[in-house]
Every structure is written in structure tokens, then in C-alpha cells.
Write an enzyme that holds these catalytic residues in place. Sequence first.
Site, mmCIF file in Angstrom:
data_model
loop_
_atom_site.group_PDB
_atom_site.id
_atom_site.type_symbol
_atom_site.label_atom_id
_atom_site.label_comp_id
_atom_site.label_asym_id
_atom_site.label_seq_id
_atom_site.Cartn_x
_atom_site.Cartn_y
_atom_site.Cartn_z
ATOM 1 N N HIS A 69 0.836 -1.208 0.000
ATOM 2 C CA HIS A 69 0.000 0.000 0.000
ATOM 3 C C HIS A 69 0.872 1.260 0.000
ATOM 4 C CE1 HIS A 69 -3.022 -2.739 2.261
ATOM 5 N NE2 HIS A 69 -3.463 -2.605 1.036
ATOM 6 N N LYS B 289 -14.346 -8.051 6.284
ATOM 7 C CA LYS B 289 -13.027 -8.569 6.660
ATOM 8 C C LYS B 289 -12.266 -7.638 7.606
ATOM 9 C CE LYS B 289 -10.381 -7.044 2.612
ATOM 10 N NZ LYS B 289 -9.616 -7.476 1.463
ATOM 11 N N ARG C 187 -2.050 -6.298 -8.281
ATOM 12 C CA ARG C 187 -0.971 -7.272 -8.083
ATOM 13 C C ARG C 187 -0.958 -8.355 -9.145
ATOM 14 N NH1 ARG C 187 -2.840 -8.146 -2.032
ATOM 15 N NH2 ARG C 187 -4.728 -7.673 -3.196
ATOM 16 N N SER D 142 -2.897 -8.070 2.808
ATOM 17 C CA SER D 142 -3.310 -7.854 4.202
ATOM 18 C C SER D 142 -3.905 -9.131 4.783
ATOM 19 C CB SER D 142 -4.338 -6.731 4.282
ATOM 20 O OG SER D 142 -3.763 -5.514 3.905
HETATM 21 P P1 ADP Z 1 -9.881 -3.818 -0.278
HETATM 22 O O1 ADP Z 1 -10.487 -4.378 0.956
HETATM 23 O O2 ADP Z 1 -10.673 -2.692 -0.868
HETATM 24 O O3 ADP Z 1 -9.451 -4.815 -1.313
HETATM 25 P P2 ADP Z 1 -7.138 -3.528 0.595
HETATM 26 O O4 ADP Z 1 -6.794 -2.791 1.823
HETATM 27 O O5 ADP Z 1 -6.960 -5.005 0.624
HETATM 28 O O6 ADP Z 1 -8.604 -3.090 0.259
HETATM 29 O O7 ADP Z 1 -6.333 -2.936 -0.624
HETATM 30 C C1 ADP Z 1 -6.472 -1.624 -1.050
HETATM 31 C C2 ADP Z 1 -5.867 -1.467 -2.433
HETATM 32 O O8 ADP Z 1 -4.478 -1.753 -2.375
HETATM 33 C C3 ADP Z 1 -6.443 -2.419 -3.480
HETATM 34 O O9 ADP Z 1 -6.471 -1.739 -4.721
HETATM 35 C C4 ADP Z 1 -5.441 -3.548 -3.531
HETATM 36 O O10 ADP Z 1 -5.450 -4.194 -4.778
HETATM 37 C C5 ADP Z 1 -4.168 -2.759 -3.318
HETATM 38 N N1 ADP Z 1 -3.093 -3.593 -2.779
HETATM 39 C C6 ADP Z 1 -3.124 -4.426 -1.726
HETATM 40 N N2 ADP Z 1 -1.931 -5.017 -1.509
HETATM 41 C C7 ADP Z 1 -1.112 -4.534 -2.483
HETATM 42 C C8 ADP Z 1 0.252 -4.783 -2.847
HETATM 43 N N3 ADP Z 1 0.998 -5.650 -2.178
HETATM 44 N N4 ADP Z 1 0.747 -4.116 -3.907
HETATM 45 C C9 ADP Z 1 -0.034 -3.260 -4.601
HETATM 46 N N5 ADP Z 1 -1.325 -2.982 -4.338
HETATM 47 C C10 ADP Z 1 -1.855 -3.626 -3.286
#
Ligand code: ADP
Length: 153
Positions: free
Chosen positions: A19, A43, A92, A130
Site C-alpha cells: 500500500h 473482513k 498485483r 493484508s
Molecule cells: P480492499 O479491501 O478494498 O481490497 P485492501 O486494503 O486489501 O482493500 O487494498 C487496497 C488497495 O491496495 C487495493 O487496490 C489492492 O489491490 C491494493 N493492494 C493491496 N496489496 C497490495 C500490494 N501488495 N501491492 C499493490 N497494491 C496492493
Amino acid sequence: MSKKIAVFPGSFSPFTKGHESIVLRALPLFDEIIISIGINSAKNDYFSIDERVQWAENVFKNYDNIKVERYEGLTIDHCMKMGAKYILRGLRNSHDFKYEKGIAQMNHSMDSGIETIFIITEPKYSHISSTIVRDVIKNGGDVSQFLPEDISL
Ligand code: ADP
């Protein structure tokens, strides 16, 4: 000219190096990025909204143009409130792409004034999620290598 503001919506449960990298790489494109932490998603139970906000604030404490907000409801409504015309998301892999494509198209149908901008992750972060970080924590593992320096769980 109005400020170019992007909302970076997500659960950030917890905020990872993946992130952090997306925010920093997108920063040259915008005047301001608002990390927007969703309150409602199923989640999100493991970490409280306050913890998640605090972590993101710590990571970017030295940046005037990166803010952290919490929100409930539709992302496009939140964008409107923030004066943001852009939604930032990270990609990703093809699974992310399929999921994000649907959301971006739905959002664009509902509000054609808002564009979703995607940044493809650096390969060294593409395995960080996450969900997996949370599972490692639940099982007593050390996740520090996946988290920004300013976050200690
Ligand atoms: P959500 O619950 O909306 O999927 P996340 O907190 O899991 O939210 O992720 C927020 C954003 O960050 C999403 O666009 C996700 O694809 C991106 N993201 C999560 N992990 C990574 C990573 N390792 N590299 C790049 N983008 C990521």
C-alpha cells in the site's frame, strides 16, 4: 485550477509495504491523496478502525499532501465529499484485475466524472496481502518485513 485529489480506498487491515509503495508512486500524479479507510467491510474485524487510521497516519506523518480519512457507504459518495475526481487502486495480478475492473466500471457508470487510476505493484511487493499478513499474525508469526517501518503491531 482545482486541486487534483485522489481517494485511495481500502480496508488497510493492516496497511502494508505494498500500500505504501502505491501511494508514494502515485503521488507525483496528484496534488493530494486521501487514504480512505472503509468502516464497513466484513473482513475488517481483526483490527479496529482507529488502529488502521493511526498506522496510515504514522506512515505519512511527514507528508502534507497525504491525508487519512475513514468512510462508510459508497466510495463515489465519499469522493464527492472530498472533492476527489480520481480513485487510486493497486494491481498485483489478474485476480486483482478482474475484481477491480468490475468495481471501476460500476463506479464509472454511477459517476462518469470520477476515473479510477491503477498502479501495478512492484514485483517485490506483489505477494504481500493484508489477508495473509493477518493470518500470519493470528498464528504468531513475525510480519515486520511486510509492514512499513512506522508500523509496529
Ligand atoms: P480492499 O479491501 O478494498 O481490497 P485492501 O486494503 O486489501 O482493500 O487494498 C487496497 C488497495 O491496495 C487495493 O487496490 C489492492 O489491490 C491494493 N493492494 C493491496 N496489496 C497490495 C500490494 N501488495 N501491492 C499493490 N497494491 C496492493
